[in-house]
Design a protein around this motif. Structure first.
Motif, PDB file in Angstrom:
ATOM      1  N   PHE A 125       8.027  20.048  71.105  1.00  0.00           N
ATOM      2  CA  PHE A 125       8.946  20.872  70.329  1.00  0.00           C
ATOM      3  C   PHE A 125       8.352  21.338  68.999  1.00  0.00           C
ATOM      4  O   PHE A 125       8.409  22.537  68.685  1.00  0.00           O
ATOM      5  N   PRO A 126       7.757  20.442  68.192  1.00  0.00           N
ATOM      6  CA  PRO A 126       7.145  20.956  66.953  1.00  0.00           C
ATOM      7  C   PRO A 126       5.995  21.911  67.243  1.00  0.00           C
ATOM      8  O   PRO A 126       5.723  22.814  66.455  1.00  0.00           O
ATOM      9  N   GLY A 127       5.333  21.711  68.388  1.00  0.00           N
ATOM     10  CA  GLY A 127       4.289  22.654  68.783  1.00  0.00           C
ATOM     11  C   GLY A 127       4.840  24.036  69.025  1.00  0.00           C
ATOM     12  O   GLY A 127       4.232  25.043  68.635  1.00  0.00           O
ATOM     13  N   ILE A 128       6.016  24.111  69.656  1.00  0.00           N
ATOM     14  CA  ILE A 128       6.657  25.408  69.893  1.00  0.00           C
ATOM     15  C   ILE A 128       7.085  26.045  68.570  1.00  0.00           C
ATOM     16  O   ILE A 128       6.901  27.251  68.355  1.00  0.00           O
ATOM     17  N   ILE A 129       7.650  25.249  67.665  1.00  0.00           N
ATOM     18  CA  ILE A 129       8.049  25.770  66.354  1.00  0.00           C
ATOM     19  C   ILE A 129       6.831  26.316  65.610  1.00  0.00           C
ATOM     20  O   ILE A 129       6.866  27.407  65.023  1.00  0.00           O
ATOM     21  N   LEU A 130       5.724  25.562  65.625  1.00  0.00           N
ATOM     22  CA  LEU A 130       4.494  26.033  64.990  1.00  0.00           C
ATOM     23  C   LEU A 130       3.995  27.309  65.667  1.00  0.00           C
ATOM     24  O   LEU A 130       3.592  28.266  64.999  1.00  0.00           O
ATOM     25  N   GLY A 242       3.493  13.937  52.507  1.00  0.00           N
ATOM     26  CA  GLY A 242       4.098  13.307  51.341  1.00  0.00           C
ATOM     27  C   GLY A 242       4.973  14.236  50.525  1.00  0.00           C
ATOM     28  O   GLY A 242       5.483  13.831  49.473  1.00  0.00           O
ATOM     29  N   ASP A 243       5.171  15.464  50.982  1.00  0.00           N
ATOM     30  CA  ASP A 243       5.949  16.455  50.239  1.00  0.00           C
ATOM     31  C   ASP A 243       7.438  16.101  50.264  1.00  0.00           C
ATOM     32  O   ASP A 243       8.007  15.829  51.331  1.00  0.00           O
ATOM     33  N   ALA A 244       8.077  16.099  49.093  1.00  0.00           N
ATOM     34  CA  ALA A 244       9.485  15.695  49.001  1.00  0.00           C
ATOM     35  C   ALA A 244      10.384  16.597  49.831  1.00  0.00           C
ATOM     36  O   ALA A 244      11.351  16.132  50.445  1.00  0.00           O
ATOM     37  N   ARG A 245      10.066  17.907  49.872  1.00  0.00           N
ATOM     38  CA  ARG A 245      10.891  18.828  50.647  1.00  0.00           C
ATOM     39  C   ARG A 245      10.789  18.545  52.139  1.00  0.00           C
ATOM     40  O   ARG A 245      11.772  18.627  52.875  1.00  0.00           O
ATOM     41  N   VAL A 246       9.588  18.195  52.595  1.00  0.00           N
ATOM     42  CA  VAL A 246       9.392  17.850  54.003  1.00  0.00           C
ATOM     43  C   VAL A 246      10.204  16.608  54.357  1.00  0.00           C
ATOM     44  O   VAL A 246      10.893  16.562  55.388  1.00  0.00           O
ATOM     45  N   LEU A 247      10.146  15.601  53.497  1.00  0.00           N
ATOM     46  CA  LEU A 247      10.872  14.356  53.767  1.00  0.00           C
ATOM     47  C   LEU A 247      12.383  14.583  53.724  1.00  0.00           C
ATOM     48  O   LEU A 247      13.132  14.005  54.522  1.00  0.00           O
ATOM     49  N   PHE A 248      12.834  15.417  52.808  1.00  0.00           N
ATOM     50  CA  PHE A 248      14.266  15.727  52.733  1.00  0.00           C
ATOM     51  C   PHE A 248      14.709  16.466  53.995  1.00  0.00           C
ATOM     52  O   PHE A 248      15.783  16.184  54.554  1.00  0.00           O
ATOM     53  N   CYS A 249      13.888  17.402  54.448  1.00  0.00           N
ATOM     54  CA  CYS A 249      14.196  18.109  55.692  1.00  0.00           C
ATOM     55  C   CYS A 249      14.257  17.147  56.871  1.00  0.00           C
ATOM     56  O   CYS A 249      15.080  17.300  57.782  1.00  0.00           O
ATOM     57  N   ALA A 250      13.381  16.139  56.873  1.00  0.00           N
ATOM     58  CA  ALA A 250      13.361  15.161  57.966  1.00  0.00           C
ATOM     59  C   ALA A 250      14.673  14.383  58.016  1.00  0.00           C
ATOM     60  O   ALA A 250      15.210  14.118  59.102  1.00  0.00           O
ATOM     61  N   PHE A 357      18.092  25.887  60.569  1.00  0.00           N
ATOM     62  CA  PHE A 357      17.413  24.837  59.813  1.00  0.00           C
ATOM     63  C   PHE A 357      15.903  25.073  59.748  1.00  0.00           C
ATOM     64  O   PHE A 357      15.282  24.928  58.688  1.00  0.00           O
ATOM     65  N   TRP A 358      15.299  25.451  60.869  1.00  0.00           N
ATOM     66  CA  TRP A 358      13.836  25.551  60.918  1.00  0.00           C
ATOM     67  C   TRP A 358      13.295  26.706  60.071  1.00  0.00           C
ATOM     68  O   TRP A 358      12.094  26.742  59.780  1.00  0.00           O
ATOM     69  N   THR A 359      14.137  27.636  59.660  1.00  0.00           N
ATOM     70  CA  THR A 359      13.646  28.675  58.747  1.00  0.00           C
ATOM     71  C   THR A 359      13.310  28.091  57.380  1.00  0.00           C
ATOM     72  O   THR A 359      12.546  28.704  56.624  1.00  0.00           O
ATOM     73  N   LEU A 360      13.859  26.918  57.047  1.00  0.00           N
ATOM     74  CA  LEU A 360      13.599  26.323  55.729  1.00  0.00           C
ATOM     75  C   LEU A 360      12.170  25.784  55.636  1.00  0.00           C
ATOM     76  O   LEU A 360      11.395  26.249  54.794  1.00  0.00           O
ATOM     77  N   PRO A 361      11.760  24.813  56.471  1.00  0.00           N
ATOM     78  CA  PRO A 361      10.384  24.317  56.330  1.00  0.00           C
ATOM     79  C   PRO A 361       9.316  25.335  56.730  1.00  0.00           C
ATOM     80  O   PRO A 361       8.234  25.353  56.135  1.00  0.00           O
ATOM     81  N   THR A 362       9.595  26.181  57.732  1.00  0.00           N
ATOM     82  CA  THR A 362       8.575  27.165  58.125  1.00  0.00           C
ATOM     83  C   THR A 362       8.436  28.270  57.096  1.00  0.00           C
ATOM     84  O   THR A 362       7.504  29.069  57.171  1.00  0.00           O
ATOM     85  N   GLY A 363       9.344  28.332  56.126  1.00  0.00           N
ATOM     86  CA  GLY A 363       9.240  29.320  55.073  1.00  0.00           C
ATOM     87  C   GLY A 363       8.181  28.992  54.030  1.00  0.00           C
ATOM     88  O   GLY A 363       7.788  29.872  53.270  1.00  0.00           O
ATOM     89  N   TYR A 364       7.730  27.719  53.971  1.00  0.00           N
ATOM     90  CA  TYR A 364       6.716  27.396  52.968  1.00  0.00           C
ATOM     91  C   TYR A 364       5.570  26.537  53.505  1.00  0.00           C
ATOM     92  O   TYR A 364       4.630  26.221  52.778  1.00  0.00           O
ATOM     93  N   LEU A 365       5.610  26.148  54.783  1.00  0.00           N
ATOM     94  CA  LEU A 365       4.518  25.387  55.371  1.00  0.00           C
ATOM     95  C   LEU A 365       3.618  26.304  56.175  1.00  0.00           C
ATOM     96  O   LEU A 365       4.100  27.057  57.036  1.00  0.00           O
ATOM     97  N   GLY A 372       1.272  19.399  60.568  1.00  0.00           N
ATOM     98  CA  GLY A 372       1.662  18.039  60.223  1.00  0.00           C
ATOM     99  C   GLY A 372       3.095  17.930  59.740  1.00  0.00           C
ATOM    100  O   GLY A 372       3.835  17.030  60.145  1.00  0.00           O
ATOM    101  N   GLY A 373       3.500  18.851  58.859  1.00  0.00           N
ATOM    102  CA  GLY A 373       4.845  18.781  58.281  1.00  0.00           C
ATOM    103  C   GLY A 373       5.938  18.994  59.301  1.00  0.00           C
ATOM    104  O   GLY A 373       6.936  18.255  59.333  1.00  0.00           O
ATOM    105  N   ILE A 374       5.787  20.003  60.150  1.00  0.00           N
ATOM    106  CA  ILE A 374       6.792  20.273  61.181  1.00  0.00           C
ATOM    107  C   ILE A 374       6.898  19.097  62.137  1.00  0.00           C
ATOM    108  O   ILE A 374       7.992  18.688  62.543  1.00  0.00           O
TER     109      ILE A 374
END
Length: 452
Positions: A125-130, A242-250, A357-365, A372-374
């Motif tokens: 799934f994260p592979g598809i998102i990437l 280690g990014d706070a936004r990534v962890l919050f999204c998780a 939801f996925w538009t949030l992390p993919t907007g800056y990663l 890794g982040g996704i």
């Protein structure tokens, strides 16, 4: 920066959607069927193997442990070898393991095969998102991911009656119907995995099915976005982890998945208990397909509205709230009609929230940080699939109230919606014609645009 329309870019996006999305949706349908068919086989599997409710709940959820542990390494390997190779590997191996679930004979074998299934599917799934973020610019990403997410309700829309039909079979080749279910659906995934190797294209610059102008426009737009992501987001895998936004999204995605799998694992048996005395067959399969039809319609509309007006985070919070309300309402009625209506509300909510939801992390990663982040977000989030059935069981056990389980999942959904409203980072990626034409062309430049 405002978006400038580009007919060539729009035509490239439309052609890429037409080429890639139907096949990606098929892959997702098969992935989800092989992940969730254990819910359809629950009653007969327990009857034939002697699995207790607690053992079934633990085995259904332990899939996500292996999935979570191997998620980040798998996605980094896909970034290294490309989607064509790695997605093919994932589908072939998970299909084989899923078919082997027919060999379950006790709790231990059930746990082992469910764990192996999670390991085999890890990274899908994260592979598809990437992959989608490497193909589709931000201005259409919610709609595109929403179309991909059609695979979720389609898996249950199509998988529900098919699974019911297989379970209504006699004893094909001397096997129990639930064994036949796992074998047929597992082999289907492996076959599509082989086809994926020849069908997928890793990067726009490699797509000979786009004309030269379309390849250039799409590649330039994505290069421009990559530069903005590198300027505003983590630049390496370790920084992303280690990014706070990534962890919050998780954490948010964990709450989303709690809502999703708490319903998916128990919807068939809930409807069966109200409609047919507990028997899960074709009739129940058709009834449980209704909420997924509603989810397809809802996702089609909501993602387009969100892409047009923006505010994806607010829309996501609203949809997760809707899911929580539907889950709670489903526990309050003994009417089949009202229960299905409640599940329709829940399904619209928790299917819609995911592409938003996925538009949030993919907007800056971007680049390896995105891989890794996704994957980290998805791996932590999917542990919700392990916790959900166990939380449901514990809530019912300690309160002695049958409805407590679904209410506990509804509360988790509301917490997730609140966290979404607290998430203040909005994607800053945009595409302009002037910026696109100023970037370098061809396959040079940024490493993540060069292919592997």
């Amino acid at each position: 920066m405002t978006m400038t329309a580009s007919p060539v870019l729009d035509s490239a996006i439309a052609k890429a959607r037409a080429r890639l999305l139907p096949f990606l949706i098929l892959m997702y349908v098969l992935a989800f069927i092989d992940r969730a068919n254990v819910g359809f086989a629950k009653n007969v599997l327990q009857a034939d193997t002697g699995l207790s409710d607690a053992a079934f709940a633990f085995g259904a959820g332990i899939f996500f442990v292996g999935y979570a542990v191997f998620e980040v390494p798998s996605n980094l390997l896909m970034y290294r070898f490309g989607a064509r190779v790695w997605m093919s590997r994932i589908m072939v191996t998970w299909g084989i393991v899923s078919a082997c679930t027919a060999l379950v004979h006790d709790a231990t074998s059930f746990y082992v095969l469910r764990t192996l299934l999670g390991i085999a599917e890890a990274g899908f799934f994260p592979g598809i998102i990437l992959f989608l973020s490497n193909w589709f610019p931000a201005k259409t990403r919610s709609q595109t991911m929403g179309m991909f997410y059609f695979g979720f309700p389609l898996a249950l829309l199509l998988g529900s009656p098919v699974s019911g039909l297989l379970l209504d079979a006699g004893n094909p080749f001397g096997m129990h119907p639930w064994q036949w279910l796992f074998i047929v659906e597992g082999i289907a995934a492996s076959v599509v995995g082989v086809v994926a190797y020849f069908y997928l294209t890793d990067w726009p610059a490699q797509a000979n099915w786009l004309d030269a102008a379309q390849r250039e426009a799409l590649d330039d737009a994505l290069r421009h976005e990559d530069r903005q992501k590198l300027a505003h987001g983590p630049a390496s895998v370790l920084a992303a982890l280690g990014d706070a936004r990534v962890l919050f999204c998780a954490v948010i995605y964990f709450a989303v998945q709690m809502s999703v799998y708490g319903v998916v694992f128990y919807l068939p048996t809930r409807i069966a208990g109200l409609a047919s005395g507990g028997h899960v067959g074709v009739e129940v399969g058709l009834l449980t397909a209704i909420p997924w039809i509603a989810a397809i319609a809802g996702t089609f509309c909501i993602t387009r509205i969100a892409d047009h007006h923006g505010h994806h985070r607010t829309w996501a919070a609203a949809m997760l709230t809707l899911a929580a309300l539907g889950i709670g309402a489903s526990a309050l009625t003994s009417s089949v009609v009202l229960a299905i209506a409640a599940f329709c509300i829940a399904a619209i909510g928790f299917v819609c929230v995911q592409p938003l939801f996925w538009t949030l992390p993919t907007g800056y990663l971007g680049g390896a940080a995105a891989a890794g982040g996704i994957a980290l977000i998805n791996s932590i989030g999917n542990l919700g699939g392990f916790v959900a059935p166990n939380l449901k069981g514990l809530a019912e056990h300690f309160t002695g109230w049958p409805q407590a389980g679904m209410f506990s999942l509804a509360v988790v959904g509301l917490i997730g919606a609140l966290l979404l409203l607290m998430f203040r980072f909005e994607p800053r990626v945009s595409v302009s014609a002037s910026a696109s034409t100023s970037t370098s062309h061809g396959t040079g430049g940024l490493g993540e645009r060069t292919g592997h």
